[in-house]
Design a protein around this motif. Structure first.
Motif, PDB file in Angstrom:
ATOM      1  N   ARG A 224       0.843  -1.211   0.000  1.00  0.00           N
ATOM      2  CA  ARG A 224       0.000   0.000   0.000  1.00  0.00           C
ATOM      3  C   ARG A 224       0.871   1.251   0.000  1.00  0.00           C
ATOM      4  N   ALA A 225       1.935   1.223   0.800  1.00  0.00           N
ATOM      5  CA  ALA A 225       2.840   2.378   0.841  1.00  0.00           C
ATOM      6  C   ALA A 225       3.512   2.582  -0.517  1.00  0.00           C
ATOM      7  N   LEU A 226       3.911   1.496  -1.149  1.00  0.00           N
ATOM      8  CA  LEU A 226       4.513   1.586  -2.476  1.00  0.00           C
ATOM      9  C   LEU A 226       3.535   2.173  -3.477  1.00  0.00           C
ATOM     10  N   GLN A 227       2.305   1.720  -3.435  1.00  0.00           N
ATOM     11  CA  GLN A 227       1.294   2.220  -4.368  1.00  0.00           C
ATOM     12  C   GLN A 227       1.032   3.711  -4.166  1.00  0.00           C
ATOM     13  N   GLU A 228       1.009   4.156  -2.918  1.00  0.00           N
ATOM     14  CA  GLU A 228       0.814   5.579  -2.644  1.00  0.00           C
ATOM     15  C   GLU A 228       1.966   6.413  -3.191  1.00  0.00           C
ATOM     16  N   VAL A 229       3.200   5.904  -3.016  1.00  0.00           N
ATOM     17  CA  VAL A 229       4.366   6.623  -3.541  1.00  0.00           C
ATOM     18  C   VAL A 229       4.309   6.684  -5.064  1.00  0.00           C
ATOM     19  N   VAL A 230       3.934   5.584  -5.687  1.00  0.00           N
ATOM     20  CA  VAL A 230       3.850   5.546  -7.147  1.00  0.00           C
ATOM     21  C   VAL A 230       2.817   6.540  -7.653  1.00  0.00           C
ATOM     22  N   LEU A 231       1.658   6.584  -7.011  1.00  0.00           N
ATOM     23  CA  LEU A 231       0.596   7.508  -7.431  1.00  0.00           C
ATOM     24  C   LEU A 231       1.015   8.962  -7.224  1.00  0.00           C
ATOM     25  N   THR A 232       1.799   9.199  -6.171  1.00  0.00           N
ATOM     26  CA  THR A 232       2.254  10.568  -5.899  1.00  0.00           C
ATOM     27  C   THR A 232       3.308  11.018  -6.903  1.00  0.00           C
ATOM     28  N   LEU A 233       4.257  10.142  -7.190  1.00  0.00           N
ATOM     29  CA  LEU A 233       5.357  10.504  -8.093  1.00  0.00           C
ATOM     30  C   LEU A 233       4.974  10.409  -9.568  1.00  0.00           C
ATOM     31  N   HIS A 234       4.020   9.521  -9.878  1.00  0.00           N
ATOM     32  CA  HIS A 234       3.635   9.311 -11.283  1.00  0.00           C
ATOM     33  C   HIS A 234       2.106   9.286 -11.389  1.00  0.00           C
ATOM     34  N   PRO A 235       1.451  10.401 -11.148  1.00  0.00           N
ATOM     35  CA  PRO A 235      -0.023  10.425 -11.128  1.00  0.00           C
ATOM     36  C   PRO A 235      -0.654  10.077 -12.478  1.00  0.00           C
ATOM     37  N   GLY A 236       0.069  10.280 -13.562  1.00  0.00           N
ATOM     38  CA  GLY A 236      -0.502  10.009 -14.874  1.00  0.00           C
ATOM     39  C   GLY A 236      -0.222   8.625 -15.405  1.00  0.00           C
ATOM     40  N   ASP A 237       0.474   7.817 -14.636  1.00  0.00           N
ATOM     41  CA  ASP A 237       0.857   6.469 -15.085  1.00  0.00           C
ATOM     42  C   ASP A 237       0.132   5.437 -14.237  1.00  0.00           C
ATOM     43  N   SER A 238      -1.063   5.066 -14.680  1.00  0.00           N
ATOM     44  CA  SER A 238      -1.897   4.166 -13.886  1.00  0.00           C
ATOM     45  C   SER A 238      -1.381   2.728 -13.859  1.00  0.00           C
ATOM     46  N   GLY A 239      -0.550   2.354 -14.827  1.00  0.00           N
ATOM     47  CA  GLY A 239      -0.069   0.984 -14.886  1.00  0.00           C
ATOM     48  C   GLY A 239       1.299   0.776 -14.270  1.00  0.00           C
ATOM     49  N   ARG A 240       1.904   1.824 -13.711  1.00  0.00           N
ATOM     50  CA  ARG A 240       3.267   1.705 -13.206  1.00  0.00           C
ATOM     51  C   ARG A 240       3.355   0.728 -12.032  1.00  0.00           C
ATOM     52  N   PHE A 241       2.422   0.789 -11.115  1.00  0.00           N
ATOM     53  CA  PHE A 241       2.468  -0.088  -9.946  1.00  0.00           C
ATOM     54  C   PHE A 241       2.461  -1.558 -10.367  1.00  0.00           C
ATOM     55  N   SER A 242       1.608  -1.906 -11.319  1.00  0.00           N
ATOM     56  CA  SER A 242       1.544  -3.293 -11.797  1.00  0.00           C
ATOM     57  C   SER A 242       2.833  -3.695 -12.492  1.00  0.00           C
ATOM     58  N   ARG A 243       3.419  -2.781 -13.258  1.00  0.00           N
ATOM     59  CA  ARG A 243       4.668  -3.094 -13.951  1.00  0.00           C
ATOM     60  C   ARG A 243       5.803  -3.321 -12.960  1.00  0.00           C
ATOM     61  N   ILE A 244       5.804  -2.564 -11.880  1.00  0.00           N
ATOM     62  CA  ILE A 244       6.838  -2.748 -10.861  1.00  0.00           C
ATOM     63  C   ILE A 244       6.728  -4.136 -10.229  1.00  0.00           C
ATOM     64  N   LEU A 245       5.513  -4.514  -9.847  1.00  0.00           N
ATOM     65  CA  LEU A 245       5.325  -5.833  -9.231  1.00  0.00           C
ATOM     66  C   LEU A 245       5.663  -6.950 -10.211  1.00  0.00           C
ATOM     67  N   LEU A 246       5.302  -6.766 -11.478  1.00  0.00           N
ATOM     68  CA  LEU A 246       5.596  -7.786 -12.477  1.00  0.00           C
ATOM     69  C   LEU A 246       7.099  -7.924 -12.697  1.00  0.00           C
TER      70      LEU A 246
END
Length: 288
Positions: A224-246
């Motif tokens: 959850r903390a990772l997802q919040e950081v991703v959304l904060t740093l890359h608000p326009g990249d909705s798929g970044r969190f999934s790509r990181i986990l993959l």
């Protein structure tokens, strides 16, 4: 990002030789047509992007190429860098109060299961680049001879054990480099690396844990903390969190044997690396 000099296109294995002499098989024709169609349909791909992954592609699908034993080209410098990354990895684990609160047995279980993915993340974060070369023929011959003779002394027994250890292969190197390149492409921030390491460390699927529920909650918290950081740093990249986990899930396929033999065997010799990691983990001052 990695030099291509260790990749060779010449193969002398029987399968590849037969393929060269019998190119007009049904399977060959099908694959040739598929390859031709693929090239035509992808002619507009950016050449720079394709070249970035050239080192990941095998020259051909031959088994002897994948089994080629390799070693570090500059072991002294590379092993020092790898040792520094390993110390930082253990230091990260020790810095987490939630990890130190776990029973010792659970800490050791997580260490055994997770140190390679965490170390690999450390290699990516430190932008570590390494070169490999074929294992010298003299070294290969020595291993063969050691395996064919019975040990006569304790020293010879240690040498025999060394000969039985699996050498790093070119296929394993490509797998590791592929993982690193994916992470570099994501250009993760320090905060993303930190929470990602936490999510990988607290793995509730590790066998034998006595606090599985608590560890599962820690992993969810880190994610959850990772997802919040991703959304904060890359608000326009909705798929970044999934790509990181993959991208990080592929790190689980990197073997402990590869990392140990490639980066640490030249330094520790016959010592058991996990025993050394355990000492580092529970040592209060030297590595904290």
């Amino acid at each position: 990002m990695f030099p291509l000099e260790e990749m060779k296109t010449t193969c002398h294995c029987s399968g590849y030789t037969e393929q060269q002499h019998q190119p007009h098989t049904i399977l060959y024709n099908i694959l040739s047509r598929a390859d031709s169609n693929y090239n035509n349909n992808n002619s507009m791909i950016n050449n720079n992007h394709v070249n970035q992954y050239d080192y990941m592609i095998m020259p051909h699908n031959c088994h002897c190429e994948r089994r080629r034993a390799v070693c570090l080209k500059n072991p002294e410098g590379t092993c020092q860098v790898a040792s520094d990354v390993l110390v930082k990895t253990i230091r990260f684990m020790k810095s987490l109060p939630s990890f130190r609160q776990l029973p010792v047995e659970d800490q050791l279980s997580l260490l055994r299961d997770c140190w390679v993915p965490l170390f690999s993340l450390g290699l990516a974060q430190e932008q570590t680049v390494f070169e490999v070369m074929d294992v010298p023929q003299a070294s290969m011959l020595r291993r063969i001879l050691l395996n064919s003779q019975g040990p006569q002394s304790e020293e010879e027994q240690e040498e025999e054990d060394e000969g039985k250890r699996s050498l790093p292969t070119l296929a394993g190197i490509h797998k590791l480099r592929s993982c690193l390149n994916r992470l570099w492409t994501l250009n993760l921030s320090p905060k993303e690396y930190a929470y990602l390491k936490g999510a990988m460390l607290f793995n509730p699927d590790v066998p034998g844990l006595s606090t599985t529920v608590f560890i599962d909650s820690l992993q969810q918290e880190a994610q959850r903390a990772l997802q919040e950081v991703v959304l904060t740093l890359h608000p326009g990249d909705s798929g970044r969190f999934s790509r990181i986990l993959l991208s990080t899930s592929a790190l689980q396929a990197v073997s402990q044997s590869l990392i140990t033999e490639l980066f640490f065997r030249p330094v520790i010799g016959q010592a058991n690396l996990f025993d050394l990691l355990s000492e580092m983990l529970f040592m209060r001052q030297e590595y904290s």
